[in-house]
Design an enzyme around this catalytic site. Structure first.
Site, PDB file in Angstrom:
ATOM      1  N   GLY A 229      -0.835 -12.493   4.367  1.00 42.31           N
ATOM      2  CA  GLY A 229       0.135 -12.699   3.311  1.00 42.31           C
ATOM      3  C   GLY A 229       0.613 -14.135   3.200  1.00 42.31           C
ATOM      4  O   GLY A 229       0.218 -15.017   3.968  1.00 42.31           O
TER       5      GLY A 229
ATOM      6  N   ALA B 207       6.600  -9.963   6.372  1.00 44.57           N
ATOM      7  CA  ALA B 207       7.099  -8.628   6.036  1.00 44.57           C
ATOM      8  C   ALA B 207       7.512  -8.634   4.574  1.00 44.57           C
ATOM      9  O   ALA B 207       7.864  -9.684   4.023  1.00 44.57           O
ATOM     10  CB  ALA B 207       8.276  -8.242   6.918  1.00 44.57           C
TER      11      ALA B 207
ATOM     12  N   LYS C 207       5.863  -3.267   5.452  1.00 44.07           N
ATOM     13  CA  LYS C 207       4.729  -4.160   5.313  1.00 44.07           C
ATOM     14  C   LYS C 207       3.641  -3.430   4.538  1.00 44.07           C
ATOM     15  O   LYS C 207       3.626  -2.209   4.483  1.00 44.07           O
ATOM     16  CB  LYS C 207       4.210  -4.581   6.687  1.00 44.07           C
ATOM     17  N   GLY C 208       2.743  -4.197   3.927  1.00 43.56           N
ATOM     18  CA  GLY C 208       1.623  -3.592   3.220  1.00 43.56           C
ATOM     19  C   GLY C 208       1.547  -3.934   1.757  1.00 43.56           C
ATOM     20  O   GLY C 208       0.750  -3.338   1.027  1.00 43.56           O
ATOM     21  N   GLY C 209       2.362  -4.920   1.310  1.00 45.10           N
ATOM     22  CA  GLY C 209       2.250  -5.367  -0.072  1.00 45.10           C
ATOM     23  C   GLY C 209       0.870  -5.897  -0.384  1.00 45.10           C
ATOM     24  O   GLY C 209       0.404  -5.837  -1.516  1.00 45.10           O
ATOM     25  N   GLY C 210       0.193  -6.393   0.648  1.00 42.48           N
ATOM     26  CA  GLY C 210      -1.171  -6.873   0.494  1.00 42.48           C
ATOM     27  C   GLY C 210      -2.218  -5.851   0.891  1.00 42.48           C
ATOM     28  O   GLY C 210      -3.395  -6.192   1.024  1.00 42.48           O
TER      29      GLY C 210
ATOM     30  N   GLU D 230      -2.667  -4.266  10.277  1.00 49.54           N
ATOM     31  CA  GLU D 230      -1.482  -4.941  10.802  1.00 49.54           C
ATOM     32  C   GLU D 230      -0.808  -4.081  11.871  1.00 49.54           C
ATOM     33  O   GLU D 230      -0.404  -4.578  12.927  1.00 49.54           O
ATOM     34  CB  GLU D 230      -0.510  -5.252   9.658  1.00 49.54           C
TER      35      GLU D 230
END
Length: 241
Positions: free
Chosen positions: A35, A96, A107-110, A116
């Protein structure tokens, strides 16, 4: 400071402080996240490696994006499965999407939260770097919690998540027709709640107990040290130990 400037500030401060305080040193096995805030941290780490201040750093990455950056900067990359890593890391550093005062994260927008979590839950020390926009009081109502799923389970998982109070949206690709496909070949459901998640650890477990769920973007088990970059050119540290 702009958001971009805060990201560079907090990444540089975190890496420099971790080295200064002896939490990053030569010979370590380090997990590197994904990110727009993690990338400046990877770059800063590479600067210390290339200057000779750090030697024999072994990296495990969380995405193709991070792998490409490490190849560009000359940081050697390994798998968690390699014998030299043996499934355990000394430290992991990542960004984050949201982080609470208690250091719980989304987390995990990407779409990289599965890898991760593999890296960060198998690290002795977990570090999060974030700009001020990511520091929130509660989570669950604004930035969606990503849930990676087996594609065939989309409807059944959505129904189960609805029973947990979530509203789910299948993440669609940009400049691509159809859903986002993760690095693991799965789909993402983005989930929000009308009220803040009261028990984040419990919700993390409940989501993961649904058949067809691979992993979700709530991070509660390995509570990180958090560095937050502020608009006034300062960096706040949380959970330093």
């Amino acid at each position: 400071m702009t958001q971009s400037e805060q990201k560079t500030l907090v990444a540089n401060t975190a890496i420099d402080t971790l080295i200064e305080k002896g939490k990053i040193f030569s010979g370590m096995k380090i997990g590197l996240g994904t990110g727009s805030t993690a990338m400046p941290a990877v770059k800063r780490l590479a600067e210390h490696i290339n200057s000779g201040k750090l030697k024999d750093i072994k990296a495990v990455v969380t995405s193709f994006q991070t792998q490409n950056a490490c190849q560009e900067y000359g940081i050697p990359v390994y798998s968690l499965n390699d014998k030299i890593i043996d499934g355990e890391l000394d430290l992991a550093i990542d960004g984050a999407d949201e982080v609470t005062p208690d250091c719980f994260c989304i987390k995990g927008g990407g779409a990289a939260h599965v890898r991760e979590k593999l890296v960060e839950y198998n690290s002795k020390v977990f570090v999060v770097v974030a700009d001020s926009t990511k520091a929130v009081e509660t989570i669950g109502t604004k930035f969606p919690v990503p849930v990676e799923i087996i594609s065939e389970a989309r409807v059944s998982v959505t129904n189960a998540l609805n029973k947990l109070g979530a509203t789910c949206v299948l993440r669609e690709g940009v400049k691509k027709c159809g859903p986002v496909i993760t690095d693991n070949g799965n789909w993402i459901l983005d989930c929000t709640w009308k009220s803040p998640i009261a028990d984040i650890a419990k919700m993390e477990e409940e989501i993961n107990s649904i058949v067809g769920v691979v992993e979700n973007g709530l991070f509660s088990k390995n509570k990180p040290i958090v560095f937050v970059g502020k608009s006034d050119d300062t960096v706040e540290m949380r959970n330093w130990h």
